[in-house]
Design a protein around this motif. Structure first.
Motif, PDB file in Angstrom:
ATOM      1  N   ARG A  54      -0.755   4.450  -4.752  1.00 47.34           N
ATOM      2  CA  ARG A  54      -1.892   3.530  -4.897  1.00 47.34           C
ATOM      3  C   ARG A  54      -3.166   4.136  -4.302  1.00 47.34           C
ATOM      4  O   ARG A  54      -4.243   4.038  -4.891  1.00 47.34           O
ATOM      5  CB  ARG A  54      -1.567   2.203  -4.203  1.00 47.34           C
ATOM      6  CG  ARG A  54      -2.122   0.994  -4.883  1.00 47.34           C
ATOM      7  CD  ARG A  54      -1.696  -0.257  -4.154  1.00 47.34           C
ATOM      8  NE  ARG A  54      -0.472  -0.849  -4.623  1.00 47.34           N
ATOM      9  CZ  ARG A  54      -0.350  -1.584  -5.718  1.00 47.34           C
ATOM     10  NH1 ARG A  54      -1.376  -1.789  -6.497  1.00 47.34           N
ATOM     11  NH2 ARG A  54       0.798  -2.109  -6.048  1.00 47.34           N
ATOM     12  N   ILE A  55      -3.035   4.759  -3.128  1.00 50.13           N
ATOM     13  CA  ILE A  55      -4.190   5.408  -2.504  1.00 50.13           C
ATOM     14  C   ILE A  55      -4.678   6.558  -3.382  1.00 50.13           C
ATOM     15  O   ILE A  55      -5.879   6.727  -3.588  1.00 50.13           O
ATOM     16  CB  ILE A  55      -3.847   5.880  -1.078  1.00 50.13           C
ATOM     17  CG1 ILE A  55      -3.683   4.655  -0.159  1.00 50.13           C
ATOM     18  CG2 ILE A  55      -4.919   6.822  -0.537  1.00 50.13           C
ATOM     19  CD1 ILE A  55      -3.165   4.975   1.225  1.00 50.13           C
TER      20      ILE A  55
ATOM     21  N   ALA B 198      -5.875   3.652   4.444  1.00 48.80           N
ATOM     22  CA  ALA B 198      -6.275   3.348   3.073  1.00 48.80           C
ATOM     23  C   ALA B 198      -7.777   3.112   3.014  1.00 48.80           C
ATOM     24  O   ALA B 198      -8.395   2.730   4.010  1.00 48.80           O
ATOM     25  CB  ALA B 198      -5.532   2.105   2.570  1.00 48.80           C
TER      26      ALA B 198
ATOM     27  N   VAL C 232       0.870  -1.174   0.000  1.00 51.34           N
ATOM     28  CA  VAL C 232       0.000   0.000   0.000  1.00 51.34           C
ATOM     29  C   VAL C 232       0.908   1.225   0.000  1.00 51.34           C
ATOM     30  O   VAL C 232       1.708   1.418   0.919  1.00 51.34           O
ATOM     31  CB  VAL C 232      -0.941   0.002   1.223  1.00 51.34           C
ATOM     32  CG1 VAL C 232      -1.760   1.269   1.269  1.00 51.34           C
ATOM     33  CG2 VAL C 232      -1.838  -1.229   1.179  1.00 51.34           C
TER      34      VAL C 232
ATOM     35  N   SER D 230      -8.352  -2.318  -0.209  1.00 52.27           N
ATOM     36  CA  SER D 230      -7.939  -3.656   0.243  1.00 52.27           C
ATOM     37  C   SER D 230      -8.826  -4.729  -0.365  1.00 52.27           C
ATOM     38  O   SER D 230      -8.347  -5.778  -0.790  1.00 52.27           O
ATOM     39  CB  SER D 230      -7.989  -3.757   1.768  1.00 52.27           C
ATOM     40  OG  SER D 230      -7.055  -2.881   2.353  1.00 52.27           O
TER      41      SER D 230
END
Length: 155
Positions: A31-32, A62, A27, A67
């Protein structure tokens, strides 16, 4: 633990209860950010450290569905893989995920309905061995592989 099928996806007859596959995904800030762009979810709990530091989480976390999407990646690329179609998903979240965490997304075949060409997959995401999210996915699985038109062509 299984690997991706050489064809890109397992067909119904190749699946068995207990088959398991997983992916490890880091993470990152990037990516976020990409997930926020794709989902249009710019909740400051995910995007703003100053805001997030004043919450019960004491810092940015996140998106939960980020996820969950890691489980989707296993379903779409490994088990069952190419050709699988999501029909439904249940999710429960237990712990937050933070930048720098490595999420292990694990999918296990729980049940197979041969008549309907559907399987239920137990999905778990773990960070440092602790379950942070789990649920069940119901997916339709191809009964046979499609022959590429290019393979059958005499051109």
């Amino acid at each position: 633990m299984i690997e991706p099928h050489p064809s890109g996806g397992y067909i119904l007859d190749e699946l068995f209860v207990g088959m398991t596959a997983e992916k490890r995904i880091a993470v990152t800030e990037q990516r976020i950010g990409h997930f926020a762009e794709a989902s249009d979810d710019f909740n400051p709990l995910h995007m703003d450290e100053a805001f997030a530091s004043k919450t019960a989480y004491r810092g940015r976390i996140a998106h939960g569905l980020l996820s969950a999407s890691f489980g989707s990646a296993v379903v779409g690329t490994i088990l069952p893989g190419a050709g699988a179609i999501y029909l439904g998903q249940t999710l429960s979240f237990y712990k937050p995920v933070r930048i720098g965490d490595v999420v292990v997304a694990r999918v296990t075949v729980a049940t197979i309905d041969e008549a309907a060409a559907r399987v239920v997959l137990r999905c778990e995401c773990l960070v440092e061995g602790e379950v942070i999210m789990d649920g069940d996915a119901t997916v339709r699985v191809p009964r046979r592989r499609r022959v590429s038109k290019a393979l059958g062509s005499n051109d």
